[in-house]
Design an enzyme around this catalytic site. Structure first.
Site, PDB file in Angstrom:
ATOM      1  N   ASP A  14       3.756 -28.559  35.086  1.00  0.00           N
ATOM      2  CA  ASP A  14       5.099 -27.990  36.428  1.00  0.00           C
ATOM      3  C   ASP A  14       4.762 -26.193  36.906  1.00  0.00           C
ATOM      4  OD1 ASP A  14       7.875 -28.176  37.429  1.00  0.00           O
ATOM      5  OD2 ASP A  14       8.721 -27.055  35.876  1.00  0.00           O
ATOM      6  N   LEU A  15       5.304 -26.008  37.925  1.00  0.00           N
ATOM      7  CA  LEU A  15       5.486 -24.404  38.057  1.00  0.00           C
ATOM      8  C   LEU A  15       7.025 -24.075  37.708  1.00  0.00           C
ATOM      9  CD1 LEU A  15       3.976 -24.646  41.881  1.00  0.00           C
ATOM     10  CD2 LEU A  15       2.812 -24.150  39.322  1.00  0.00           C
ATOM     11  N   ASP A  16       8.590 -24.300  38.548  1.00  0.00           N
ATOM     12  CA  ASP A  16       9.288 -23.722  38.908  1.00  0.00           C
ATOM     13  C   ASP A  16       9.506 -23.431  37.157  1.00  0.00           C
ATOM     14  OD1 ASP A  16       8.860 -22.714  41.140  1.00  0.00           O
ATOM     15  OD2 ASP A  16      10.363 -24.238  42.169  1.00  0.00           O
TER      16      ASP A  16
ATOM     17  N   TRP B 200       8.402 -17.589  36.475  1.00  0.00           N
ATOM     18  CA  TRP B 200       9.951 -17.606  36.732  1.00  0.00           C
ATOM     19  C   TRP B 200      10.346 -16.720  38.060  1.00  0.00           C
ATOM     20  CZ3 TRP B 200      14.535 -19.972  36.139  1.00  0.00           C
ATOM     21  CH2 TRP B 200      15.228 -18.958  36.579  1.00  0.00           C
TER      22      TRP B 200
ATOM     23  N   SER C  85       4.214 -30.317  40.802  1.00  0.00           N
ATOM     24  CA  SER C  85       5.440 -29.627  41.348  1.00  0.00           C
ATOM     25  C   SER C  85       6.373 -30.702  42.047  1.00  0.00           C
ATOM     26  CB  SER C  85       5.123 -28.552  41.646  1.00  0.00           C
ATOM     27  OG  SER C  85       6.743 -27.983  42.449  1.00  0.00           O
ATOM     28  N   ARG C  86       8.041 -31.151  42.236  1.00  0.00           N
ATOM     29  CA  ARG C  86       8.751 -31.207  43.255  1.00  0.00           C
ATOM     30  C   ARG C  86       9.356 -30.299  44.221  1.00  0.00           C
ATOM     31  NH1 ARG C  86      13.186 -34.795  40.519  1.00  0.00           N
ATOM     32  NH2 ARG C  86      13.520 -32.740  39.472  1.00  0.00           N
TER      33      ARG C  86
ATOM     34  N   LYS D 249       8.076 -37.408  40.158  1.00  0.00           N
ATOM     35  CA  LYS D 249       6.521 -37.228  38.951  1.00  0.00           C
ATOM     36  C   LYS D 249       5.697 -37.956  39.020  1.00  0.00           C
ATOM     37  CE  LYS D 249       7.705 -32.218  38.963  1.00  0.00           C
ATOM     38  NZ  LYS D 249       7.376 -31.488  37.655  1.00  0.00           N
TER      39      LYS D 249
END
Length: 206
Positions: free
Chosen positions: A37-39, A44, A99-100, A141
């Protein structure tokens, strides 16, 4: 006489390199793919918290949005991405993103700008060069993983590891057979190693 103090833990990078160096040259326990995932897993703040482009990068490698807010890779994420890019034991492990976020263009820009190894001018995008594996769009996802698997011509879900800071995403993706690791407050070396060890145990038991 007081007991001797426990030795201080080895720095994160050293722990990771020690683990990787201990693996056999042809290690069958490693996954074919790791997915991030990214976030608040790799970086950050989360993209929705930023003010958007234009993003800038100063001579020290600091990346900021138009308001001057800094976005940065978690230290553990930077160490892990560097190892995936440069360590010979991980040369055959592919890397993907699931990533969403609604801010796909922002995510692409940040991946291009954020340094994994500033001395070698290696960005996060350089570490994950196959953009078919950049699955960045708002959705369940499982849809990201369906597209990733299609791009990789059917790598089995059981041969993947997924790292995400939201427990619900891990629960959902684990139903596919993927080894999932919950990473509250961002990816660390220890979370990365946990994934490798869990995956190795699963392969040993099948």
């Amino acid at each position: 006489m007081p007991a001797a103090a426990a030795p201080a833990p080895a720095p994160a990078r050293a722990r990771l390199l020690t683990y990787l160096d201990s693996l056999p040259s042809q290690c069958s326990s490693l996954p074919s793919l790791v997915v991030f995932d990214l976030d608040d897993t790799l970086w950050w703040p989360e993209l929705y918290m930023l003010d958007g482009p234009p993003f800038s990068k100063d001579p020290q490698g600091v990346v900021r949005d138009r308001r001057g807010e800094q976005i940065y890779l978690h230290e553990g994420a930077r160490i892990v991405l560097d190892a995936l890019h440069s360590h010979p034991k991980l040369a055959n492990v592919k890397i993907a993103i699931a990533s969403r976020t609604e801010y796909e263009a922002w995510a692409h820009t940040c991946l291009e700008l954020l340094d994994v190894d500033p001395a070698a001018a290696v960005s996060a995008a350089n570490v994950i060069p196959d953009k078919r594996l950049w699955q960045i769009f708002p959705s369940n996802k499982r849809r990201h993983f369906d597209r990733i698997q299609q791009a990789l011509a059917g790598v089995p879900y059981e041969d993947m590891i997924f790292y995400d800071n939201e427990r619900g995403n891990c629960t959902e993706v684990s139903k596919l057979g993927v080894t999932c690791v919950y990473t509250p407050n961002g990816l660390t070396v220890d979370y990365f190693l946990t994934g490798l060890e869990q995956h190795a145990r699963r392969k040993q038991n099948t």
